[in-house]
Scaffold this motif. Structure first.
Motif, short mmCIF file in Angstrom:
data_model
loop_
_atom_site.label_atom_id
_atom_site.label_comp_id
_atom_site.label_asym_id
_atom_site.label_seq_id
_atom_site.Cartn_x
_atom_site.Cartn_y
_atom_site.Cartn_z
N ALA A 99 0.84 -0.88 0.04
CA ALA A 99 -0.24 -0.30 0.13
C ALA A 99 1.18 1.23 -0.02
CB ALA A 99 -0.74 0.11 1.52
N GLU A 100 0.15 2.25 -0.67
CA GLU A 100 0.88 3.61 -0.72
C GLU A 100 0.58 4.18 0.46
OE1 GLU A 100 1.67 5.40 -4.54
OE2 GLU A 100 0.84 3.95 -5.44
N THR A 101 0.65 5.64 1.41
CA THR A 101 0.19 6.14 1.61
C THR A 101 0.16 7.48 1.65
OG1 THR A 101 2.66 6.13 3.58
CG2 THR A 101 0.80 4.86 4.22
N MET A 102 -0.80 7.93 1.94
CA MET A 102 -1.31 9.74 1.70
C MET A 102 -1.80 10.43 3.30
SD MET A 102 -2.03 9.74 -2.00
CE MET A 102 -2.32 11.23 -1.90
N LYS A 103 -1.11 11.70 3.48
CA LYS A 103 -1.92 12.52 3.95
C LYS A 103 -2.30 13.64 4.08
CE LYS A 103 2.39 13.34 6.72
NZ LYS A 103 2.88 14.68 6.14
N GLU A 104 -3.33 14.68 4.19
CA GLU A 104 -3.70 15.39 4.43
C GLU A 104 -3.60 16.56 5.36
OE1 GLU A 104 -3.08 17.79 1.61
OE2 GLU A 104 -2.38 16.13 0.46
N VAL A 105 -3.59 18.14 5.48
CA VAL A 105 -4.16 18.23 6.25
C VAL A 105 -5.47 19.28 6.07
CG1 VAL A 105 -3.55 20.19 8.49
CG2 VAL A 105 -1.74 18.55 7.89
N GLY A 106 -6.19 19.23 6.45
CA GLY A 106 -7.75 19.93 6.44
C GLY A 106 -9.19 19.24 6.95
N ASP A 107 -10.46 20.17 6.25
CA ASP A 107 -11.06 19.23 6.73
C ASP A 107 -11.46 17.25 6.17
OD1 ASP A 107 -14.09 18.52 7.10
OD2 ASP A 107 -14.50 19.99 5.62
N PRO A 108 -11.47 16.36 6.35
CA PRO A 108 -11.38 15.11 5.96
C PRO A 108 -12.09 15.16 4.75
CG PRO A 108 -11.23 15.22 8.33
CD PRO A 108 -11.53 16.28 7.99
N LYS A 109 -13.30 15.64 5.11
CA LYS A 109 -14.92 15.44 3.92
C LYS A 109 -14.43 15.91 2.94
CE LYS A 109 -17.84 17.34 6.91
NZ LYS A 109 -18.86 17.75 7.59
N GLU A 110 -13.80 16.88 2.91
CA GLU A 110 -12.99 17.73 1.52
C GLU A 110 -11.69 17.10 0.99
OE1 GLU A 110 -14.70 19.78 -0.29
OE2 GLU A 110 -16.71 20.05 1.40
N ALA A 111 -11.13 16.91 1.63
CA ALA A 111 -9.72 15.74 1.93
C ALA A 111 -9.90 14.93 1.28
CB ALA A 111 -8.95 16.34 2.51
N ILE A 112 -10.49 13.79 1.66
CA ILE A 112 -11.19 12.53 0.67
C ILE A 112 -11.25 12.82 -0.60
CG2 ILE A 112 -12.29 10.38 1.69
CD1 ILE A 112 -11.81 10.94 3.92
N CYS A 113 -12.21 13.58 -0.87
CA CYS A 113 -12.88 13.37 -2.10
C CYS A 113 -11.72 14.68 -2.98
CB CYS A 113 -14.27 14.88 -1.90
SG CYS A 113 -15.78 13.50 -1.11
N ASP A 114 -11.34 15.54 -2.27
CA ASP A 114 -10.55 15.94 -3.50
C ASP A 114 -9.40 14.97 -3.51
OD1 ASP A 114 -11.53 18.77 -3.29
OD2 ASP A 114 -9.80 19.48 -1.62
N ALA A 115 -8.53 13.78 -2.66
CA ALA A 115 -7.78 13.08 -3.43
C ALA A 115 -8.49 12.30 -3.84
CB ALA A 115 -6.93 12.40 -2.15
N VAL A 116 -9.35 11.58 -3.41
CA VAL A 116 -10.22 10.78 -4.88
C VAL A 116 -10.64 11.36 -6.17
CG1 VAL A 116 -12.54 9.91 -6.09
CG2 VAL A 116 -11.68 9.76 -3.27
N GLU A 117 -10.24 12.79 -6.32
CA GLU A 117 -10.84 13.10 -8.14
C GLU A 117 -9.22 13.10 -8.00
OE1 GLU A 117 -12.76 16.90 -9.97
OE2 GLU A 117 -13.56 16.49 -7.94
N LYS A 118 -8.24 13.54 -7.53
CA LYS A 118 -7.11 14.26 -8.02
C LYS A 118 -6.03 12.98 -8.49
CE LYS A 118 -2.26 14.44 -5.62
NZ LYS A 118 -2.11 15.59 -3.90
N LEU A 119 -6.64 11.39 -7.93
CA LEU A 119 -6.22 10.20 -7.83
C LEU A 119 -6.91 9.26 -8.79
CD1 LEU A 119 -4.70 9.78 -4.34
CD2 LEU A 119 -3.14 10.11 -5.83
N LYS A 120 -7.67 9.63 -8.65
CA LYS A 120 -9.08 8.73 -10.04
C LYS A 120 -9.08 7.44 -9.68
CE LYS A 120 -7.29 11.29 -13.72
NZ LYS A 120 -6.76 12.80 -13.92
#
Length: 159
Positions: free
Chosen positions: A94-115
């Motif tokens: 597995a690859e790991t990634m982390k972000e700082v911010g509102d989890p709801k938005e960060a998850i949806c943004d990552a989904v879109e960015k990573l396809k």
């Protein structure tokens, strides 16, 4: 996996909660074939604590903000390392990634960015009233993520 075929992208979002770790274990146990043939991302979003934002009492000291952010980073890295170890114990890289911010938005943004093609989340089992006041990351992602979302709830008999 057949040659020339690109791997599907699957993401499991985790946090400190037991329900997110249950979702990771459930996915590795029950979706083994799908996950082992996919590119797996383990994602963590650390929200900035609300008491660190400017308030009526003024902005908090910069060193407090730095200390809290460093501690959050350590927590996120420990969570991700533990999740990566769990995946490795199941024979999955597995690859790991982390972000700082509102989890709801960060998850949806990552989904879109990573396809991402499948998002897996745990459900903390909040009732309708708690969801209305506190919001729900899984509910937000079900309605806003640009891919199918699997919400895994830990059965009550497993508590």
């Amino acid at each position: 996996m057949e040659e020339g075929k690109t791997k599907k992208k699957v993401m499991v979002a985790i946090d400190e909660s037991e329900c997110s770790h249950y979702a990771l274990h459930w996915a590795l146990d029950n979706l083994r074939e799908t996950i082992s043939d996919s590119q797996l991302f383990i994602f963590n979003a650390q929200p900035l604590p609300t008491y660190l934002s400017a308030s009526t009492y003024g902005a908090p000291p910069a060193d407090l903000i730095t200390t809290v952010q460093e501690n959050q980073k350590k927590v996120a890295l420990a969570l991700l390392e533990k999740a990566k170890e769990i995946c490795a114990n199941h024979g999955v890289e597995a690859e790991t990634m982390k972000e700082v911010g509102d989890p709801k938005e960060a998850i949806c943004d990552a989904v879109e960015k990573l396809k991402i093609e499948l998002l897996i989340l745990g459900s903390n089992g909040r009732g309708a009233i708690q969801r209305a006041f506190l919001g729900s990351v899984s509910n937000h992602c079900v309605h806003n993520a640009k891919c199918p979302v699997l919400v895994v709830r830990k059965p009550a008999w497993k508590n």
